[in-house]
Design an enzyme around this catalytic site. Sequence first.
Site, short mmCIF file in Angstrom:
data_model
loop_
_atom_site.label_atom_id
_atom_site.label_comp_id
_atom_site.label_asym_id
_atom_site.label_seq_id
_atom_site.Cartn_x
_atom_site.Cartn_y
_atom_site.Cartn_z
N ASP A 133 -30.61 49.87 2.50
CA ASP A 133 -29.37 49.90 3.31
C ASP A 133 -29.69 49.46 4.72
O ASP A 133 -30.82 49.61 5.17
CB ASP A 133 -28.86 51.35 3.48
CG ASP A 133 -28.34 51.94 2.22
OD1 ASP A 133 -27.15 51.78 1.96
OD2 ASP A 133 -29.14 52.57 1.51
N HIS B 218 -42.93 52.97 -0.66
CA HIS B 218 -42.16 52.60 0.54
C HIS B 218 -42.97 52.92 1.80
O HIS B 218 -43.72 53.90 1.82
CB HIS B 218 -40.85 53.38 0.55
CG HIS B 218 -39.83 52.82 1.48
ND1 HIS B 218 -39.81 53.14 2.83
CD2 HIS B 218 -38.81 51.95 1.28
CE1 HIS B 218 -38.81 52.49 3.40
NE2 HIS B 218 -38.19 51.77 2.49
N TYR C 197 -29.83 50.05 8.75
CA TYR C 197 -29.98 51.24 9.60
C TYR C 197 -28.58 51.71 10.01
O TYR C 197 -27.69 50.91 10.25
CB TYR C 197 -30.78 50.91 10.86
CG TYR C 197 -32.21 50.50 10.61
CD1 TYR C 197 -33.11 51.38 10.01
CD2 TYR C 197 -32.67 49.24 10.99
CE1 TYR C 197 -34.44 51.01 9.79
CE2 TYR C 197 -33.99 48.86 10.77
CZ TYR C 197 -34.88 49.75 10.17
OH TYR C 197 -36.19 49.38 9.97
N PHE D 82 -35.22 46.06 7.60
CA PHE D 82 -36.34 46.59 8.39
C PHE D 82 -36.32 46.18 9.86
O PHE D 82 -37.01 46.76 10.69
CB PHE D 82 -37.71 46.22 7.78
CG PHE D 82 -37.97 46.89 6.46
CD1 PHE D 82 -38.34 48.23 6.41
CD2 PHE D 82 -37.84 46.19 5.27
CE1 PHE D 82 -38.57 48.87 5.20
CE2 PHE D 82 -38.07 46.83 4.04
CZ PHE D 82 -38.44 48.16 4.00
#
Length: 220
Positions: A60, A182, A62, A73
Amino acid sequence: MNHFKDIIEEESTKEYYKELHEFVYKAYEESTVFPDKKNIFAALKYTPYENVKVVILGQDPYHGLGEAHGMAFSVCPGIKTPPSLQNIYKELNQELGCYIPNNGYLMKWSKQGVLLLNSVLTVKKDTPASHRGIGWETFTDRIIEEINKKEEPVVFMLWGNFARSKKYLITNPKHLVLEAPHPSPFSARTGFFGCNHFIKANEFLIANNKEPIDWQIENI
């Protein structure tokens, strides 16, 4: 079918996309949604289909004020580097000796052919996962499927269970799929640190006569 623009146009005629468009349009009218409307497709704009050499898959955008700008990212200049990206920088430092920059703006990667693709492209402010399951996944799966068709070899970096769940879409043996936990603080120490994905990606690109990625993000 060469361009992401064509894919967007083709998908936009489908029923799921019309419903998605209606939901997202309404969401922007009624609440604060990120990224800014003009940046929803930023990842596809800055890394055109023909330039894609590496795909880094996020989940998703931020959900904090001023962070998301349409690339997984990455955050806007002037915004504190989020914890997952800090861990990505730490891994780059270990692998390649890259210094840890004072920002989280990853445009340099995009311009070199690194597609920073979130599976869901919008989110309500301060409400993680608020736009999951409304159709974005269908759209971004189509993007992955089209990249999978590329004749040119591509590196796919799948970090975490969600990204790894997309592995079934990558069937072309020309491509390299790299999997790891992750980079979030909760899981980075269970195998993201030490994964050597950035070295492996560059070795693969060089072996296929492609320019390696300069992963160093400079200080602003």
